[in-house]
Design an enzyme around this catalytic site. Structure first.
Site, PDB file in Angstrom:
ATOM      1  N   CYS A  79       0.859  -1.183   0.000  1.00 58.15           N
ATOM      2  CA  CYS A  79       0.000   0.000   0.000  1.00 58.15           C
ATOM      3  C   CYS A  79       0.896   1.234   0.000  1.00 58.15           C
ATOM      4  O   CYS A  79       2.068   1.145  -0.371  1.00 58.15           O
ATOM      5  CB  CYS A  79      -0.986  -0.016   1.166  1.00 58.15           C
ATOM      6  SG  CYS A  79      -0.267   0.135   2.825  1.00 58.15           S
ATOM      7  N   ASP A  86      -8.109   3.806   0.952  1.00 58.62           N
ATOM      8  CA  ASP A  86      -7.193   4.140   2.041  1.00 58.62           C
ATOM      9  C   ASP A  86      -8.007   4.742   3.182  1.00 58.62           C
ATOM     10  O   ASP A  86      -8.590   5.816   3.017  1.00 58.62           O
ATOM     11  CB  ASP A  86      -6.134   5.127   1.554  1.00 58.62           C
ATOM     12  CG  ASP A  86      -5.005   5.317   2.547  1.00 58.62           C
ATOM     13  OD1 ASP A  86      -5.188   4.977   3.742  1.00 58.62           O
ATOM     14  OD2 ASP A  86      -3.942   5.803   2.137  1.00 58.62           O
ATOM     15  N   ARG A 120      -3.482  -0.707   5.159  1.00 59.98           N
ATOM     16  CA  ARG A 120      -4.063  -1.748   4.313  1.00 59.98           C
ATOM     17  C   ARG A 120      -3.164  -2.963   4.132  1.00 59.98           C
ATOM     18  O   ARG A 120      -3.612  -4.101   4.296  1.00 59.98           O
ATOM     19  CB  ARG A 120      -4.424  -1.163   2.948  1.00 59.98           C
ATOM     20  CG  ARG A 120      -5.485  -0.079   3.035  1.00 59.98           C
ATOM     21  CD  ARG A 120      -5.667   0.652   1.736  1.00 59.98           C
ATOM     22  NE  ARG A 120      -4.481   1.463   1.449  1.00 59.98           N
ATOM     23  CZ  ARG A 120      -4.266   2.091   0.297  1.00 59.98           C
ATOM     24  NH1 ARG A 120      -5.144   1.972  -0.695  1.00 59.98           N
ATOM     25  NH2 ARG A 120      -3.180   2.814   0.111  1.00 59.98           N
TER      26      ARG A 120
END
Length: 177
Positions: free
Chosen positions: A11, A129, A17
């Site tokens: 990420c 996100d 994440r």
């Protein structure tokens, strides 16, 4: 199979994440009794969080789902990772572009894929996100990662012919019935 299947989740900062994807996928691999067949890592395309723990909100989300991110320390994706890992799963299109930008000779593009390509409900194929959002965003990311990691493991079990090594394996078709 002698070498483990090397998986990298990527990420932006490696604090939300991708650490969650790593923890969820690792948990599924362990539940299936396949830990000896996989090496699982995560990283971020940016360097500003290197060495940091996972975001507190993501750690809390993981904990609510019986997972731990306490051991996690953020790292940055390196060009060498393109060669080292068999599969690189990125969380969004920006991460995809950043990772592929490091592939100067266009040798490894086939290894790099959007994680949500395996999501049965892929929406725009990106894991949002949650960093600038509230608890609801972190919970949504958990739900996305949970179902996507499940389908990803099924795909890799099939691809690497690991079915005979799995404890309690159900095919996606079994789950739907």
């Amino acid at each position: 199979m002698s070498d483990p299947i090397c998986i990298q989740f990527v990420c932006l900062g490696n604090i939300c994440r991708s650490p969650l994807a790593k923890a969820v996928f690792r948990d599924k691999v362990e539940q299936a009794g396949l830990e000896e067949y996989f090496e699982i890592a995560s990283s971020g395309t940016g360097s500003w969080h290197v060495g940091d723990t996972a975001d507190d909100r993501m750690r809390q989300t993981a904990q609510r789902n019986d997972l731990s991110l306490e051991e996690h320390r953020a790292s940055q994706f390196e060009a060498e990772d393109l060669e080292r890992f068999d599969h690189i799963f990125v969380m969004d299109k920006s991460n995809l572009n950043d990772v592929l930008h490091l592939d100067e000779d266009d040798e490894y593009g086939g290894k790099v894929r959007l994680f949500r390509e395996f999501d049965p409900e892929p929406d725009d194929y990106q894991v949002p996100d949650p960093y600038h959002g509230g608890r609801k965003g972190f919970e949504r990311v958990y739900e996305i990662v949970e179902r996507t990691a499940d389908m990803l493991l099924h795909r890799l079990v099939d691809e690497y012919d690991l079915i005979e090594h799995v404890d309690g394996y159900e095919t996606p078709e079994d789950v739907e019935e």
